[in-house]
Design a protein around this motif. Structure first.
Motif, mmCIF file in Angstrom:
data_model
loop_
_atom_site.group_PDB
_atom_site.id
_atom_site.type_symbol
_atom_site.label_atom_id
_atom_site.label_comp_id
_atom_site.label_asym_id
_atom_site.label_seq_id
_atom_site.Cartn_x
_atom_site.Cartn_y
_atom_site.Cartn_z
ATOM 1 N N UNK A 156 27.744 -25.634 -46.595
ATOM 2 C CA UNK A 156 29.053 -25.850 -47.219
ATOM 3 C C UNK A 156 29.578 -24.510 -47.747
ATOM 4 N N UNK A 157 30.469 -24.551 -48.709
ATOM 5 C CA UNK A 157 31.078 -23.323 -49.231
ATOM 6 C C UNK A 157 30.393 -22.788 -50.485
ATOM 7 N N UNK A 158 29.162 -23.198 -50.725
ATOM 8 C CA UNK A 158 28.457 -22.740 -51.919
ATOM 9 C C UNK A 158 28.019 -21.285 -51.777
ATOM 10 N N UNK A 159 28.165 -20.538 -52.862
ATOM 11 C CA UNK A 159 27.684 -19.174 -52.957
ATOM 12 C C UNK A 159 26.793 -19.089 -54.183
ATOM 13 N N UNK A 160 25.650 -18.426 -54.044
ATOM 14 C CA UNK A 160 24.647 -18.378 -55.106
ATOM 15 C C UNK A 160 24.554 -16.967 -55.673
ATOM 16 N N UNK A 161 24.580 -16.868 -56.991
ATOM 17 C CA UNK A 161 24.367 -15.596 -57.674
ATOM 18 C C UNK A 161 23.065 -15.697 -58.472
ATOM 19 N N UNK A 162 22.109 -14.832 -58.150
ATOM 20 C CA UNK A 162 20.835 -14.797 -58.869
ATOM 21 C C UNK A 162 20.936 -13.793 -60.004
ATOM 22 N N UNK A 163 20.507 -14.196 -61.199
ATOM 23 C CA UNK A 163 20.763 -13.380 -62.396
ATOM 24 C C UNK A 163 19.496 -13.037 -63.167
ATOM 25 N N UNK A 164 19.581 -11.934 -63.878
ATOM 26 C CA UNK A 164 18.483 -11.521 -64.755
ATOM 27 C C UNK A 164 18.373 -12.368 -66.012
ATOM 28 N N UNK A 165 19.305 -13.297 -66.222
ATOM 29 C CA UNK A 165 19.194 -14.199 -67.376
ATOM 30 C C UNK A 165 18.317 -15.413 -67.072
ATOM 31 N N UNK A 166 17.571 -15.347 -65.951
ATOM 32 C CA UNK A 166 16.602 -16.355 -65.513
ATOM 33 C C UNK A 166 17.253 -17.493 -64.712
ATOM 34 N N UNK A 167 18.558 -17.472 -64.520
ATOM 35 C CA UNK A 167 19.264 -18.573 -63.869
ATOM 36 C C UNK A 167 19.842 -18.179 -62.517
ATOM 37 N N UNK A 168 20.170 -19.212 -61.728
ATOM 38 C CA UNK A 168 20.982 -19.058 -60.525
ATOM 39 C C UNK A 168 22.277 -19.819 -60.758
ATOM 40 N N UNK A 169 23.371 -19.220 -60.316
ATOM 41 C CA UNK A 169 24.688 -19.819 -60.510
ATOM 42 C C UNK A 169 25.270 -20.205 -59.158
ATOM 43 N N UNK A 170 25.670 -21.466 -59.055
ATOM 44 C CA UNK A 170 26.255 -21.985 -57.816
ATOM 45 C C UNK A 170 27.763 -22.054 -57.989
ATOM 46 N N UNK A 171 28.477 -21.300 -57.156
ATOM 47 C CA UNK A 171 29.937 -21.280 -57.173
ATOM 48 C C UNK A 171 30.482 -21.791 -55.848
ATOM 49 N N UNK A 172 31.710 -22.264 -55.886
ATOM 50 C CA UNK A 172 32.465 -22.582 -54.682
ATOM 51 C C UNK A 172 33.160 -21.302 -54.232
ATOM 52 N N UNK A 173 32.877 -20.840 -53.022
ATOM 53 C CA UNK A 173 33.415 -19.542 -52.618
ATOM 54 C C UNK A 173 34.898 -19.597 -52.220
ATOM 55 N N UNK A 174 35.485 -20.783 -52.206
ATOM 56 C CA UNK A 174 36.924 -20.888 -51.926
ATOM 57 C C UNK A 174 37.727 -20.579 -53.194
ATOM 58 N N UNK A 175 37.454 -21.298 -54.260
ATOM 59 C CA UNK A 175 38.177 -21.064 -55.513
ATOM 60 C C UNK A 175 37.382 -20.324 -56.557
ATOM 61 N N UNK A 176 36.098 -20.063 -56.259
ATOM 62 C CA UNK A 176 35.164 -19.417 -57.184
ATOM 63 C C UNK A 176 35.102 -20.150 -58.518
ATOM 64 N N UNK A 177 34.876 -21.464 -58.410
ATOM 65 C CA UNK A 177 34.637 -22.304 -59.580
ATOM 66 C C UNK A 177 33.142 -22.562 -59.715
ATOM 67 N N UNK A 178 32.639 -22.534 -60.937
ATOM 68 C CA UNK A 178 31.223 -22.784 -61.192
ATOM 69 C C UNK A 178 30.909 -24.262 -60.972
ATOM 70 N N UNK A 179 29.877 -24.535 -60.159
ATOM 71 C CA UNK A 179 29.469 -25.904 -59.855
ATOM 72 C C UNK A 179 28.162 -26.298 -60.546
ATOM 73 N N UNK A 180 27.183 -25.407 -60.528
ATOM 74 C CA UNK A 180 25.867 -25.713 -61.103
ATOM 75 C C UNK A 180 25.262 -24.443 -61.701
#
Length: 316
Positions: A156-180
């Protein structure tokens, strides 16, 4: 059903030339090439099937931490420790005006679409760069700590950002809205990769754990595996999606079955002549199923991975 019964691994190249640790790898100008970027500021192209010498593509002032070559535009993008994205037109052999989003290290450069790149920065921001206008067109505050890696879902259109704050952030790459927000690691998340089908997301961290997330169930955590002794620096899927490889600060490369997440092989220095320092990045090429690795030991290694299958009948 077919299962890998035997994995054979051969080191076919041991490439030297960089004078500092090598931090990134990317697709080269031709299918049988790979580009490396290092702390010496050099981006070099290596042949996977020819000479062992490198072709220097550019040299910057500073250390190269990320790179991406855009085939259509013939542009090489390199992200530096100093927070500058250098853009080199390889056809005209000239450097274009530099981009300095916020002065923090650019850890990853990844294509969102044909004309747009995402830059993951140590500031916790992701910047969207438009190639045609040569400008930053969007700024996304993802985290208060570094964004180390970007990956895209094939499902799908999910984009994942892996972070040093221990989390992964799931965004929609169309509107760049945070999903999870995916919480499960106990330390900085350095890398992630989707399975070939996109059904699973695999993440690796400084906590030395691999976590498997089920993308079809809102990224529910499936399992956590103690994968390396120290930080997991990178994860790459094989071109056919059957295997994945992990690179560790423990000097090891590990090969895993992507269907059941079982460990198949450990590539180390003792048995395979592997790296003698932290393995920083991997690139799995379509060219002869070659897995390429780079390290703090200043070398690039090319591995040939072969699979022999056996068929298992399902009996009632």
């Amino acid at each position: 059903m077919f299962y890998p019964s035997q994995i054979s691994i051969s080191k076919i190249k041991h490439l030297t030339g960089h004078t500092a640790g090598i931090f990134c790898l990317g697709e080269g100008l031709d299918p049988n090439t790979v580009i490396s970027g290092a702390g010496d500021g050099i981006a070099a192209q290596w042949e996977l099937d020819g000479t062992n010498s490198a072709k220097g593509l550019t040299r910057i002032q500073g250390s190269i931490f990320s790179l991406y070559y855009h085939q259509n535009f013939q542009l090489l993008f390199t992200g530096s420790l100093e927070g500058i994205m250098h853009i080199i037109n390889l056809d005209k052999k000239e450097e274009l005006p530099q981009i300095k989003p916020d002065g923090s290290t650019i850890y990853d450069i990844a294509p969102v679409n044909d004309n747009t790149l995402a830059l993951a920065c140590a500031s916790g921001y992701v910047f969207l760069y438009d190639i045609t206008s040569s400008a930053i067109i969007n700024t996304i505050k993802v985290s208060d700590k570094s964004i180390r890696n970007i990956s895209f879902s094939p499902l799908n259109n999910d984009i994942i950002f892996a972070s040093s704050d221990h989390n992964l952030y799931v965004y929609d790459k169309i509107g760049f809205n945070l999903k999870h927000i995916l919480s499960g690691h106990l330390n900085s998340v350095f890398c992630s990769a989707f399975s070939g089908s996109g059904e699973y997301l695999i993440s690796g961290s400084r906590d030395a754990q691999l976590i498997i997330w089920d993308c079809t169930k809102n990224y529910e955590q499936v399992k956590s595996l103690p994968a390396h002794m120290f930080t997991i620096n990178d994860i790459k899927m094989s071109p056919d999606g059957r295997l994945f490889a992990t690179a560790g600060r423990d000097k090891h490369i590990k090969i895993w079955d992507a269907a059941n997440f079982n460990l198949l092989k450990v590539i180390d220095h003792e048995k395979f002549g592997g790296h003698i320092n932290s393995v920083n990045k991997l690139f799995w090429s379509n060219w002869n199923n070659s897995l390429i690795s780079c390290s703090d030991d200043r070398t690039v290694m090319v591995w040939e991975i072969k699979i022999e299958d056996h068929e298992t009948e399902l009996k009632p």
